[in-house]
Design a protein around this motif. Structure first.
Motif, PDB file in Angstrom:
ATOM      1  N   ARG A 133      33.635  34.976  31.250  1.00 44.38           N
ATOM      2  CA  ARG A 133      32.856  36.055  31.851  1.00 44.38           C
ATOM      3  C   ARG A 133      32.567  35.765  33.322  1.00 44.38           C
ATOM      4  O   ARG A 133      32.729  36.632  34.185  1.00 44.38           O
ATOM      5  CB  ARG A 133      31.548  36.255  31.086  1.00 44.38           C
ATOM      6  CG  ARG A 133      30.612  37.289  31.736  1.00 44.38           C
ATOM      7  CD  ARG A 133      29.230  37.250  31.122  1.00 44.38           C
ATOM      8  NE  ARG A 133      29.159  37.952  29.872  1.00 44.38           N
ATOM      9  CZ  ARG A 133      28.763  39.228  29.726  1.00 44.38           C
ATOM     10  NH1 ARG A 133      28.417  39.925  30.801  1.00 44.38           N
ATOM     11  NH2 ARG A 133      28.713  39.792  28.546  1.00 44.38           N
ATOM     12  N   GLN A 174      35.836  36.309  40.160  1.00 43.01           N
ATOM     13  CA  GLN A 174      37.257  36.170  40.507  1.00 43.01           C
ATOM     14  C   GLN A 174      37.601  34.706  40.786  1.00 43.01           C
ATOM     15  O   GLN A 174      38.270  34.376  41.774  1.00 43.01           O
ATOM     16  CB  GLN A 174      37.603  37.055  41.712  1.00 43.01           C
ATOM     17  CG  GLN A 174      37.369  38.537  41.442  1.00 43.01           C
ATOM     18  CD  GLN A 174      37.736  39.418  42.629  1.00 43.01           C
ATOM     19  OE1 GLN A 174      37.743  38.967  43.771  1.00 43.01           O
ATOM     20  NE2 GLN A 174      38.047  40.669  42.361  1.00 43.01           N
ATOM     21  N   ALA A 225      41.606  34.570  28.174  1.00 39.48           N
ATOM     22  CA  ALA A 225      41.653  34.561  29.643  1.00 39.48           C
ATOM     23  C   ALA A 225      42.775  35.427  30.195  1.00 39.48           C
ATOM     24  O   ALA A 225      43.216  35.231  31.324  1.00 39.48           O
ATOM     25  CB  ALA A 225      41.798  33.131  30.153  1.00 39.48           C
ATOM     26  N   LEU A 230      43.433  36.357  34.031  1.00 42.59           N
ATOM     27  CA  LEU A 230      42.789  35.400  34.930  1.00 42.59           C
ATOM     28  C   LEU A 230      43.792  34.364  35.435  1.00 42.59           C
ATOM     29  O   LEU A 230      44.828  34.119  34.804  1.00 42.59           O
ATOM     30  CB  LEU A 230      41.650  34.661  34.207  1.00 42.59           C
ATOM     31  CG  LEU A 230      40.388  35.450  33.883  1.00 42.59           C
ATOM     32  CD1 LEU A 230      39.434  34.580  33.060  1.00 42.59           C
ATOM     33  CD2 LEU A 230      39.696  35.924  35.153  1.00 42.59           C
ATOM     34  N   ARG A 267      35.651  36.061  35.520  1.00 42.54           N
ATOM     35  CA  ARG A 267      35.993  37.466  35.799  1.00 42.54           C
ATOM     36  C   ARG A 267      35.028  38.055  36.822  1.00 42.54           C
ATOM     37  O   ARG A 267      35.456  38.773  37.745  1.00 42.54           O
ATOM     38  CB  ARG A 267      35.968  38.285  34.515  1.00 42.54           C
ATOM     39  CG  ARG A 267      37.045  37.914  33.502  1.00 42.54           C
ATOM     40  CD  ARG A 267      37.167  38.940  32.393  1.00 42.54           C
ATOM     41  NE  ARG A 267      38.030  38.472  31.327  1.00 42.54           N
ATOM     42  CZ  ARG A 267      39.362  38.478  31.373  1.00 42.54           C
ATOM     43  NH1 ARG A 267      39.973  38.929  32.447  1.00 42.54           N
ATOM     44  NH2 ARG A 267      40.081  38.023  30.349  1.00 42.54           N
ATOM     45  N   GLU A 268      33.750  37.781  36.671  1.00 39.57           N
ATOM     46  CA  GLU A 268      32.753  38.353  37.577  1.00 39.57           C
ATOM     47  C   GLU A 268      32.930  37.850  39.008  1.00 39.57           C
ATOM     48  O   GLU A 268      32.686  38.593  39.965  1.00 39.57           O
ATOM     49  CB  GLU A 268      31.343  38.015  37.079  1.00 39.57           C
ATOM     50  CG  GLU A 268      30.958  38.740  35.803  1.00 39.57           C
ATOM     51  CD  GLU A 268      29.611  38.298  35.250  1.00 39.57           C
ATOM     52  OE1 GLU A 268      29.094  38.971  34.350  1.00 39.57           O
ATOM     53  OE2 GLU A 268      29.087  37.261  35.716  1.00 39.57           O
TER      54      GLU A 268
END
Length: 282
Positions: free
Chosen positions: A24, A30, A67, A70, A27-28
């Protein structure tokens, strides 16, 4: 914000919470994400080879699933778990280590460090110990503070990880000999005077802290509960519904356990919710 997050997993359901939180955050922000799994080298060589091959296959499948999209890498290792994780941190230089809570070990917990405690003691890397499921963002943060650079660094890192979160600073007031003073007549007046004196001193320190440190805009008023630090933080988590605690690791890194600080040590051993530990930026 973190550019590289390292998450430790032993591929158990217990450590999945740490992985999901790390994903999380990656992703938030990068961020690049590295999965590290350490196979204990205490096993016989033939069994170790089989276990390692199976672990790598499981890690590849798991990472590809959680993931997806990512920038991530896999770091399967063999060695002593805590020592190998510290070596990996030194080699990879991540901005954050994410790790799950330790396995309960009954009486051994009173004498042995957890892996997270040893990592914090021996490295400068901030550590996020994940206790709760990843079904929410960090909406409220309790920032345990004694107004030192370490506590300030942890608070500011918590703000960078969750910039929309409400941050509530907390400074626990320990009134010495309070239980021995009693609660009647002149003794009660003496207790109140001592309590007021400690509170006034803490409030002055709070004002100086806010005036001389770069802190997040909109930082909430500081709470001054009269209790030991662990109990004060645990009660505040319950009362506010906080999802994260920030706390500073005192002193320099090194071999002596006292360098970690008792508050960080106690909270890491039995965190009421997720906990972020950081040292001052050199």
């Amino acid at each position: 914000m973190p550019k590289h997050i390292l998450v430790a997993t032993d591929l158990s359901p217990r450590s999945d919470r740490a992985v999901f939180r790390a994903v999380r955050l990656a992703r938030e922000h990068q961020a690049r994400l590295s999965f590290v799994h350490v196979q204990d080298d205490s096993l016989p060589d033939d069994l170790l080879a089989v276990r390692q091959a199976s672990a790598i296959e499981q890690l590849e499948r798991f990472a590809a699933h959680v993931a997806d999209g990512l920038d991530y890498s896999l770091l399967p290792c063999i060695g002593s778990p805590a020592a190998t994780l510290i070596e990996t941190i030194q080699d990879q230089a991540p901005d954050l280590l994410v790790i799950g809570v330790h396995r309960p070990r009954s009486l051994l917990d009173e004498w042995r460090e957890t892996t997270a405690q040893r990592v914090v003691r021996m490295t400068d890397c901030p550590v996020l110990v994940v206790r709760a499921p990843d079904d929410h963002a960090y909406e409220t943060i309790i920032a345990a503070t004694d107004f030192t650079p370490a506590a300030t660094a942890a608070l500011n890192l918590g703000h960078r990880l969750a910039p929309s979160a409400r941050i509530v600073p907390l400074n626990a007031l320990h009134i010495p000999y309070e239980a021995l003073l009693g609660a009647g007549g002149a003794v009660a007046m003496s207790t109140n005077t001592i309590s007021a004196s400690f509170r006034a001193e803490a409030q002055d320190a709070d004002s100086a802290w806010r005036a001389h440190h770069a802190l997040p805009i909109g930082l909430g008023h500081t709470l001054f509960p009269e209790a030991g630090p662990f109990l004060a933080v645990a009660n505040a988590v319950t009362e506010t519904g906080a999802h994260l605690i920030t706390v500073g690791a005192h002193g320099r890194t090194g071999a002596h356990r006292s360098l970690l600080g008792s508050v960080a040590t106690d909270l890491m051993r039995n965190p009421p919710c997720d906990i972020l530990i950081a040292r001052p930026i050199a």
